[in-house]
Scaffold this active site. Sequence first.
Site, PDB file in Angstrom:
ATOM      1  N   CYS A 114       0.826  -1.055   0.064  1.00  0.00           N
ATOM      2  CA  CYS A 114       0.062   0.038  -0.149  1.00  0.00           C
ATOM      3  C   CYS A 114       0.907   1.099   0.021  1.00  0.00           C
ATOM      4  O   CYS A 114       2.097   1.079   0.307  1.00  0.00           O
ATOM      5  CB  CYS A 114      -0.859  -0.115   1.253  1.00  0.00           C
ATOM      6  SG  CYS A 114      -2.310   1.179   1.131  1.00  0.00           S
ATOM      7  N   CYS A 116       0.052   4.189   1.551  1.00  0.00           N
ATOM      8  CA  CYS A 116      -0.200   5.088   2.561  1.00  0.00           C
ATOM      9  C   CYS A 116       0.810   5.418   3.792  1.00  0.00           C
ATOM     10  O   CYS A 116       0.992   6.490   4.313  1.00  0.00           O
ATOM     11  CB  CYS A 116      -1.597   4.917   3.438  1.00  0.00           C
ATOM     12  SG  CYS A 116      -1.698   3.212   4.418  1.00  0.00           S
ATOM     13  N   LYS A 189     -12.374  -4.932   2.379  1.00  0.00           N
ATOM     14  CA  LYS A 189     -11.640  -4.100   3.520  1.00  0.00           C
ATOM     15  C   LYS A 189     -12.541  -3.101   3.793  1.00  0.00           C
ATOM     16  O   LYS A 189     -12.938  -2.162   2.951  1.00  0.00           O
ATOM     17  CB  LYS A 189     -10.196  -3.765   3.104  1.00  0.00           C
ATOM     18  CG  LYS A 189      -9.524  -2.731   4.081  1.00  0.00           C
ATOM     19  CD  LYS A 189      -8.055  -2.536   3.678  1.00  0.00           C
ATOM     20  CE  LYS A 189      -7.678  -1.330   4.771  1.00  0.00           C
ATOM     21  NZ  LYS A 189      -6.383  -1.077   4.446  1.00  0.00           N
ATOM     22  N   ARG A 199      -2.977   3.183  12.791  1.00  0.00           N
ATOM     23  CA  ARG A 199      -2.296   4.540  12.306  1.00  0.00           C
ATOM     24  C   ARG A 199      -1.279   5.051  13.102  1.00  0.00           C
ATOM     25  O   ARG A 199      -0.427   5.948  12.620  1.00  0.00           O
ATOM     26  CB  ARG A 199      -3.525   5.493  12.061  1.00  0.00           C
ATOM     27  CG  ARG A 199      -4.580   4.840  10.798  1.00  0.00           C
ATOM     28  CD  ARG A 199      -5.635   5.484  10.394  1.00  0.00           C
ATOM     29  NE  ARG A 199      -6.148   4.688   9.398  1.00  0.00           N
ATOM     30  CZ  ARG A 199      -7.496   4.635   9.102  1.00  0.00           C
ATOM     31  NH1 ARG A 199      -8.399   5.638   9.543  1.00  0.00           N
ATOM     32  NH2 ARG A 199      -8.181   3.983   8.189  1.00  0.00           N
ATOM     33  N   LYS A 242     -11.676  -8.076   6.307  1.00  0.00           N
ATOM     34  CA  LYS A 242     -10.877  -7.083   7.409  1.00  0.00           C
ATOM     35  C   LYS A 242     -11.621  -6.060   7.719  1.00  0.00           C
ATOM     36  O   LYS A 242     -12.387  -5.281   6.793  1.00  0.00           O
ATOM     37  CB  LYS A 242      -9.332  -6.539   6.695  1.00  0.00           C
ATOM     38  CG  LYS A 242      -8.815  -5.636   7.749  1.00  0.00           C
ATOM     39  CD  LYS A 242      -7.559  -5.426   6.888  1.00  0.00           C
ATOM     40  CE  LYS A 242      -6.923  -4.208   7.946  1.00  0.00           C
ATOM     41  NZ  LYS A 242      -6.074  -3.032   7.177  1.00  0.00           N
TER      42      LYS A 242
HETATM   43  C1  PBG Z   1      -2.853   0.447   5.084  1.00  0.00           C
HETATM   44  C2  PBG Z   1      -3.484  -0.636   5.958  1.00  0.00           C
HETATM   45  C3  PBG Z   1      -4.142  -0.230   7.202  1.00  0.00           C
HETATM   46  C4  PBG Z   1      -4.318  -1.521   7.960  1.00  0.00           C
HETATM   47  C5  PBG Z   1      -3.593  -2.493   7.296  1.00  0.00           C
HETATM   48  N1  PBG Z   1      -3.133  -1.958   6.076  1.00  0.00           N
HETATM   49  C6  PBG Z   1      -4.826   0.889   7.768  1.00  0.00           C
HETATM   50  C7  PBG Z   1      -5.759   1.524   6.776  1.00  0.00           C
HETATM   51  O1  PBG Z   1      -6.283   1.152   5.974  1.00  0.00           O
HETATM   52  O2  PBG Z   1      -6.222   2.541   7.405  1.00  0.00           O
HETATM   53  C8  PBG Z   1      -4.778  -1.839   9.308  1.00  0.00           C
HETATM   54  C9  PBG Z   1      -4.482  -2.891  10.172  1.00  0.00           C
HETATM   55  C10 PBG Z   1      -4.850  -2.773  11.468  1.00  0.00           C
HETATM   56  O3  PBG Z   1      -5.533  -1.885  12.044  1.00  0.00           O
HETATM   57  O4  PBG Z   1      -4.220  -3.568  12.329  1.00  0.00           O
HETATM   58  N2  PBG Z   1      -3.715   0.287   3.938  1.00  0.00           N
END
Ligand code: PBG
Length: 316
Positions: A114, A116, A189, A199, A242
Amino acid sequence: MRRMRRLRVPGIREMVAETELSLKDLIQPIFVDERISEARMIEAMPGQFRQSLESLAAEAGAIEDLGVPAVLLFGLPAQKDEVGSGAYDSQGVIQRAVRKIKEITNLIVITDLCLCEYTSHGHCGLVKGERILNDETLPILGEVAVSHANAGADIVAPSGMMDYMVRAIRSALDMDGFTDTPILSYAAKYASTFYGPFREAAESGFAFGDRLGYQMNPANLAEALWEVQLDIEEGADIVMVKPAMPYLDVLRQVKDMFAVPTAAYQVSGEYSMIVAAADQGWLDEKAAFLEALTCIKRAGADMIITYWAKEYAKLA
Ligand code: PBG
Protein backbone atom coordinates in the site's frame (compact mmCIF):
# COMPACT_ATOMS: atom_id res chain seq x y z
CA MET A 1 -34.39 -37.82 26.61
CA ARG A 2 -31.87 -35.66 24.80
CA ARG A 3 -29.54 -33.88 27.21
CA MET A 4 -27.09 -31.59 25.45
CA ARG A 5 -24.97 -31.35 28.58
CA ARG A 6 -23.81 -34.98 28.32
CA LEU A 7 -21.12 -34.02 25.85
CA ARG A 8 -19.90 -31.01 27.78
CA VAL A 9 -17.78 -32.86 30.31
CA PRO A 10 -14.00 -32.56 30.30
CA GLY A 11 -12.42 -34.77 27.66
CA ILE A 12 -15.61 -35.37 25.68
CA ARG A 13 -16.05 -31.62 25.31
CA GLU A 14 -12.73 -31.46 23.48
CA MET A 15 -13.48 -34.54 21.35
CA VAL A 16 -16.65 -33.03 19.96
CA ALA A 17 -15.13 -29.59 19.39
CA GLU A 18 -15.93 -28.52 15.83
CA THR A 19 -13.19 -25.94 15.48
CA GLU A 20 -9.55 -26.14 16.36
CA LEU A 21 -7.09 -23.31 16.24
CA SER A 22 -3.74 -24.14 14.80
CA LEU A 23 -0.49 -22.26 14.96
CA LYS A 24 0.14 -23.07 11.32
CA ASP A 25 -2.72 -20.73 10.33
CA LEU A 26 -1.46 -17.65 12.17
CA ILE A 27 0.41 -14.68 10.73
CA GLN A 28 2.27 -12.19 12.93
CA PRO A 29 2.41 -8.56 11.71
CA ILE A 30 5.73 -6.75 12.14
CA PHE A 31 6.27 -3.01 11.88
CA VAL A 32 9.74 -2.03 10.69
CA ASP A 33 10.84 1.55 11.26
CA GLU A 34 13.86 2.72 9.34
CA ARG A 35 14.43 5.74 11.61
CA ILE A 36 15.03 4.00 14.91
CA SER A 37 17.95 1.93 16.15
CA GLU A 38 16.19 -0.28 18.67
CA ALA A 39 12.71 -1.72 19.12
CA ARG A 40 10.13 0.71 20.45
CA MET A 41 6.77 -0.03 22.08
CA ILE A 42 3.67 1.16 20.25
CA GLU A 43 1.72 3.21 22.78
CA ALA A 44 -1.73 2.47 21.42
CA MET A 45 -0.91 -1.25 21.24
CA PRO A 46 0.76 -2.26 24.51
CA GLY A 47 2.89 -5.34 23.98
CA GLN A 48 3.51 -4.56 20.29
CA PHE A 49 6.69 -2.96 18.98
CA ARG A 50 8.15 -1.19 16.04
CA GLN A 51 11.36 -2.94 15.09
CA SER A 52 14.45 -1.25 13.74
CA LEU A 53 16.30 -2.81 10.83
CA GLU A 54 18.79 -4.03 13.44
CA SER A 55 16.35 -5.42 16.03
CA LEU A 56 14.34 -7.10 13.27
CA ALA A 57 16.73 -10.04 13.00
CA ALA A 58 16.29 -11.10 16.61
CA GLU A 59 12.53 -10.61 16.41
CA ALA A 60 12.17 -12.67 13.23
CA GLY A 61 14.36 -15.38 14.76
CA ALA A 62 12.18 -15.45 17.89
CA ILE A 63 9.01 -15.70 15.80
CA GLU A 64 10.44 -18.58 13.83
CA ASP A 65 11.66 -20.36 16.96
CA LEU A 66 8.16 -20.16 18.42
CA GLY A 67 6.81 -21.93 15.35
CA VAL A 68 4.77 -19.08 13.88
CA PRO A 69 4.92 -19.81 10.15
CA ALA A 70 4.44 -16.38 8.60
CA VAL A 71 4.86 -12.66 9.10
CA LEU A 72 3.17 -9.65 7.49
CA LEU A 73 5.47 -6.66 7.10
CA PHE A 74 4.65 -2.96 7.34
CA GLY A 75 7.29 -0.33 6.73
CA LEU A 76 7.85 3.13 8.16
CA PRO A 77 10.19 4.94 5.79
CA ALA A 78 12.56 7.77 6.68
CA GLN A 79 11.12 9.96 3.92
CA LYS A 80 7.66 10.32 2.49
CA ASP A 81 6.68 12.07 -0.74
CA GLU A 82 3.62 12.83 -2.87
CA VAL A 83 3.82 9.60 -4.86
CA GLY A 84 5.09 7.21 -2.17
CA SER A 85 8.31 6.42 -4.04
CA GLY A 86 9.82 4.85 -0.90
CA ALA A 87 7.40 1.98 -1.42
CA TYR A 88 9.25 0.73 -4.53
CA ASP A 89 12.82 1.78 -3.70
CA SER A 90 15.07 -1.28 -3.91
CA GLN A 91 16.84 0.07 -0.80
CA GLY A 92 13.54 0.92 0.92
CA VAL A 93 12.71 -0.19 4.43
CA ILE A 94 10.56 -3.14 3.37
CA GLN A 95 12.93 -4.35 0.69
CA ARG A 96 15.80 -4.34 3.20
CA ALA A 97 13.64 -5.96 5.86
CA VAL A 98 12.50 -8.76 3.54
CA ARG A 99 16.05 -9.53 2.45
CA LYS A 100 17.19 -9.68 6.04
CA ILE A 101 14.39 -11.99 7.21
CA LYS A 102 14.76 -14.31 4.23
CA GLU A 103 18.50 -14.47 4.81
CA ILE A 104 18.23 -15.69 8.38
CA THR A 105 14.90 -17.53 8.64
CA ASN A 106 12.53 -19.77 6.70
CA LEU A 107 9.52 -17.66 7.61
CA ILE A 108 6.89 -17.04 4.95
CA VAL A 109 7.22 -13.32 4.33
CA ILE A 110 4.07 -11.49 3.30
CA THR A 111 4.39 -7.80 2.44
CA ASP A 112 1.57 -5.30 2.85
CA LEU A 113 1.38 -3.48 -0.43
CA CYS A 114 0.00 0.00 0.00
CA LEU A 115 1.17 3.56 -0.44
CA CYS A 116 -0.30 5.15 2.67
CA GLU A 117 2.81 4.67 4.81
CA TYR A 118 4.93 6.26 2.07
CA THR A 119 2.85 9.20 0.86
CA SER A 120 3.16 12.62 2.47
CA HIS A 121 -0.65 12.99 2.42
CA GLY A 122 -1.16 9.49 3.87
CA HIS A 123 -3.63 8.23 1.29
CA CYS A 124 -3.45 4.80 -0.31
CA GLY A 125 -3.25 6.21 -3.84
CA LEU A 126 -1.97 9.20 -5.77
CA VAL A 127 -3.99 12.35 -5.20
CA LYS A 128 -4.93 15.37 -7.22
CA GLY A 129 -6.32 18.12 -5.03
CA GLU A 130 -8.39 16.03 -2.69
CA ARG A 131 -9.25 13.34 -5.20
CA ILE A 132 -7.70 9.86 -5.06
CA LEU A 133 -6.56 8.84 -8.53
CA ASN A 134 -7.40 5.17 -8.95
CA ASP A 135 -6.00 4.29 -12.37
CA GLU A 136 -2.88 6.44 -12.07
CA THR A 137 -2.02 4.54 -8.88
CA LEU A 138 -2.13 1.08 -10.49
CA PRO A 139 1.26 1.10 -12.28
CA ILE A 140 2.92 2.22 -9.05
CA LEU A 141 1.34 -0.68 -7.16
CA GLY A 142 2.68 -3.01 -9.86
CA GLU A 143 6.14 -1.57 -9.36
CA VAL A 144 5.91 -1.98 -5.58
CA ALA A 145 4.87 -5.62 -6.01
CA VAL A 146 7.82 -6.38 -8.28
CA SER A 147 10.25 -4.69 -5.89
CA HIS A 148 8.90 -6.74 -2.98
CA ALA A 149 9.16 -9.95 -5.01
CA ASN A 150 12.70 -9.01 -6.06
CA ALA A 151 13.62 -8.61 -2.41
CA GLY A 152 12.30 -12.11 -1.74
CA ALA A 153 8.71 -11.65 -0.56
CA ASP A 154 6.78 -14.93 -0.68
CA ILE A 155 3.33 -13.34 -0.93
CA VAL A 156 2.25 -9.76 -1.68
CA ALA A 157 -0.82 -8.35 0.01
CA PRO A 158 -2.38 -5.27 -1.60
CA SER A 159 -4.42 -3.36 0.96
CA GLY A 160 -5.20 -0.06 -0.75
CA MET A 161 -8.65 -0.93 -2.12
CA MET A 162 -8.00 0.60 -5.53
CA ASP A 163 -10.20 -0.89 -8.25
CA TYR A 164 -8.25 -3.27 -10.52
CA MET A 165 -5.23 -3.30 -8.22
CA VAL A 166 -5.06 -7.10 -8.25
CA ARG A 167 -5.09 -7.23 -12.06
CA ALA A 168 -2.36 -4.59 -12.28
CA ILE A 169 -0.19 -6.37 -9.72
CA ARG A 170 -0.70 -9.80 -11.31
CA SER A 171 0.35 -8.56 -14.72
CA ALA A 172 3.34 -6.62 -13.37
CA LEU A 173 4.53 -9.68 -11.45
CA ASP A 174 4.03 -11.98 -14.43
CA MET A 175 5.85 -9.64 -16.76
CA ASP A 176 8.88 -9.72 -14.48
CA GLY A 177 8.86 -13.50 -14.21
CA PHE A 178 7.21 -13.70 -10.78
CA THR A 179 4.43 -15.91 -12.07
CA ASP A 180 4.53 -18.01 -8.90
CA THR A 181 4.23 -15.18 -6.38
CA PRO A 182 0.74 -15.38 -4.84
CA ILE A 183 -1.46 -12.36 -4.19
CA LEU A 184 -3.32 -12.13 -0.90
CA SER A 185 -5.86 -9.44 -1.60
CA TYR A 186 -7.47 -7.32 1.09
CA ALA A 187 -10.62 -7.88 -0.92
CA ALA A 188 -13.33 -6.93 1.57
CA LYS A 189 -11.65 -4.19 3.53
CA TYR A 190 -14.02 -1.95 5.41
CA ALA A 191 -13.55 1.72 6.30
CA SER A 192 -13.25 0.80 9.95
CA THR A 193 -12.63 2.84 13.05
CA PHE A 194 -10.93 -0.26 14.45
CA TYR A 195 -7.78 0.65 12.48
CA GLY A 196 -7.22 3.56 14.88
CA PRO A 197 -4.24 2.15 16.80
CA PHE A 198 -2.58 0.97 13.56
CA ARG A 199 -2.44 4.51 12.30
CA GLU A 200 -0.22 5.37 15.23
CA ALA A 201 1.77 2.17 14.80
CA ALA A 202 2.44 2.73 11.11
CA GLU A 203 2.09 6.52 11.07
CA SER A 204 -0.35 6.14 8.22
CA GLY A 205 -2.91 8.71 9.28
CA PHE A 206 -4.05 11.00 6.49
CA ALA A 207 -3.62 14.73 6.02
CA PHE A 208 -7.13 15.41 4.72
CA GLY A 209 -10.42 13.66 4.09
CA ASP A 210 -11.01 10.03 4.98
CA ARG A 211 -10.90 6.60 3.36
CA LEU A 212 -14.64 6.33 2.80
CA GLY A 213 -14.20 6.77 -0.94
CA TYR A 214 -12.19 3.58 -1.37
CA GLN A 215 -12.73 1.36 1.67
CA MET A 216 -16.09 -0.35 2.14
CA ASN A 217 -19.12 0.80 4.05
CA PRO A 218 -19.58 -1.37 7.20
CA ALA A 219 -23.28 -1.52 6.35
CA ASN A 220 -22.68 -3.67 3.27
CA LEU A 221 -22.45 -7.43 2.79
CA ALA A 222 -23.50 -8.01 -0.83
CA GLU A 223 -20.89 -5.49 -1.90
CA ALA A 224 -18.20 -7.50 -0.10
CA LEU A 225 -19.13 -10.60 -2.10
CA TRP A 226 -18.90 -8.57 -5.27
CA GLU A 227 -15.50 -7.19 -4.27
CA VAL A 228 -14.25 -10.69 -3.54
CA GLN A 229 -15.55 -12.02 -6.84
CA LEU A 230 -13.83 -9.24 -8.77
CA ASP A 231 -10.53 -9.84 -6.96
CA ILE A 232 -10.71 -13.56 -7.71
CA GLU A 233 -11.39 -12.82 -11.36
CA GLU A 234 -8.44 -10.42 -11.42
CA GLY A 235 -6.15 -13.12 -10.06
CA ALA A 236 -6.21 -13.05 -6.26
CA ASP A 237 -4.98 -16.35 -4.82
CA ILE A 238 -6.17 -15.65 -1.28
CA VAL A 239 -8.88 -13.20 -0.29
CA MET A 240 -9.18 -11.36 2.99
CA VAL A 241 -11.94 -9.96 5.13
CA LYS A 242 -10.90 -7.12 7.42
CA PRO A 243 -11.53 -6.36 10.29
CA ALA A 244 -12.44 -9.80 11.64
CA MET A 245 -14.69 -9.90 14.68
CA PRO A 246 -17.35 -7.36 13.73
CA TYR A 247 -17.47 -8.93 10.22
CA LEU A 248 -17.84 -12.66 10.91
CA ASP A 249 -20.98 -12.83 8.80
CA VAL A 250 -19.00 -11.52 5.85
CA LEU A 251 -16.27 -14.08 6.44
CA ARG A 252 -18.78 -16.93 6.57
CA GLN A 253 -20.45 -15.90 3.34
CA VAL A 254 -17.19 -15.35 1.49
CA LYS A 255 -15.97 -18.80 2.45
CA ASP A 256 -19.28 -20.48 1.61
CA MET A 257 -19.76 -18.72 -1.67
CA PHE A 258 -16.27 -18.88 -3.18
CA ALA A 259 -14.50 -21.73 -1.35
CA VAL A 260 -11.11 -20.13 -1.97
CA PRO A 261 -8.38 -19.71 0.65
CA THR A 262 -9.71 -17.01 2.93
CA ALA A 263 -7.85 -14.87 5.44
CA ALA A 264 -9.19 -12.72 8.25
CA TYR A 265 -7.36 -9.78 9.79
CA GLN A 266 -7.91 -9.30 13.50
CA VAL A 267 -6.96 -5.63 13.41
CA SER A 268 -5.23 -3.25 15.76
CA GLY A 269 -8.45 -2.02 17.42
CA GLU A 270 -9.55 -5.59 18.12
CA TYR A 271 -6.19 -6.09 19.82
CA SER A 272 -6.08 -2.84 21.78
CA MET A 273 -9.66 -3.13 23.07
CA ILE A 274 -8.95 -6.46 24.71
CA VAL A 275 -5.55 -5.42 26.02
CA ALA A 276 -7.00 -2.22 27.51
CA ALA A 277 -9.89 -4.05 29.17
CA ALA A 278 -7.51 -6.68 30.52
CA ASP A 279 -5.29 -3.94 31.87
CA GLN A 280 -8.27 -2.68 33.86
CA GLY A 281 -8.89 -6.18 35.18
CA TRP A 282 -12.20 -6.36 33.30
CA LEU A 283 -11.41 -9.44 31.28
CA ASP A 284 -8.75 -12.07 30.90
CA GLU A 285 -6.56 -11.24 27.91
CA LYS A 286 -5.50 -14.78 27.12
CA ALA A 287 -9.02 -16.24 27.36
CA ALA A 288 -10.38 -13.35 25.33
CA PHE A 289 -7.95 -13.68 22.45
CA LEU A 290 -8.32 -17.47 22.36
CA GLU A 291 -12.09 -17.10 22.16
CA ALA A 292 -11.86 -14.38 19.52
CA LEU A 293 -9.45 -16.42 17.36
CA THR A 294 -11.56 -19.57 17.71
CA CYS A 295 -14.67 -17.69 16.59
CA ILE A 296 -12.85 -16.17 13.62
CA LYS A 297 -11.76 -19.66 12.59
CA ARG A 298 -15.28 -21.04 13.12
CA ALA A 299 -16.65 -18.33 10.86
CA GLY A 300 -14.53 -19.63 7.99
CA ALA A 301 -11.01 -18.20 8.17
CA ASP A 302 -8.32 -20.49 6.81
CA MET A 303 -5.65 -18.16 8.13
CA ILE A 304 -5.68 -15.31 10.61
CA ILE A 305 -3.47 -12.26 10.82
CA THR A 306 -3.24 -11.54 14.53
CA TYR A 307 -1.05 -9.48 16.84
CA TRP A 308 -1.31 -12.41 19.28
CA ALA A 309 0.37 -14.98 16.98
CA LYS A 310 3.51 -15.03 19.12
CA GLU A 311 1.51 -15.20 22.36
CA TYR A 312 -0.59 -18.04 20.96
CA ALA A 313 2.58 -19.89 19.99
CA LYS A 314 3.88 -19.60 23.54
CA LEU A 315 0.76 -21.46 24.76
CA ALA A 316 0.80 -24.13 22.08
C1 PBG B 1 -2.94 0.22 5.02
C2 PBG B 1 -3.40 -0.68 6.10
C3 PBG B 1 -4.19 -0.39 7.24
C4 PBG B 1 -4.24 -1.58 7.99
C5 PBG B 1 -3.53 -2.55 7.28
N1 PBG B 1 -3.03 -1.98 6.11
C6 PBG B 1 -4.78 0.89 7.71
C7 PBG B 1 -5.80 1.58 6.94
O1 PBG B 1 -6.29 1.10 5.90
O2 PBG B 1 -6.16 2.67 7.37
C8 PBG B 1 -4.92 -1.75 9.33
C9 PBG B 1 -4.40 -2.86 10.18
C10 PBG B 1 -4.78 -2.79 11.62
O3 PBG B 1 -5.58 -1.93 12.06
O4 PBG B 1 -4.28 -3.63 12.38
N2 PBG B 1 -3.81 0.49 3.99
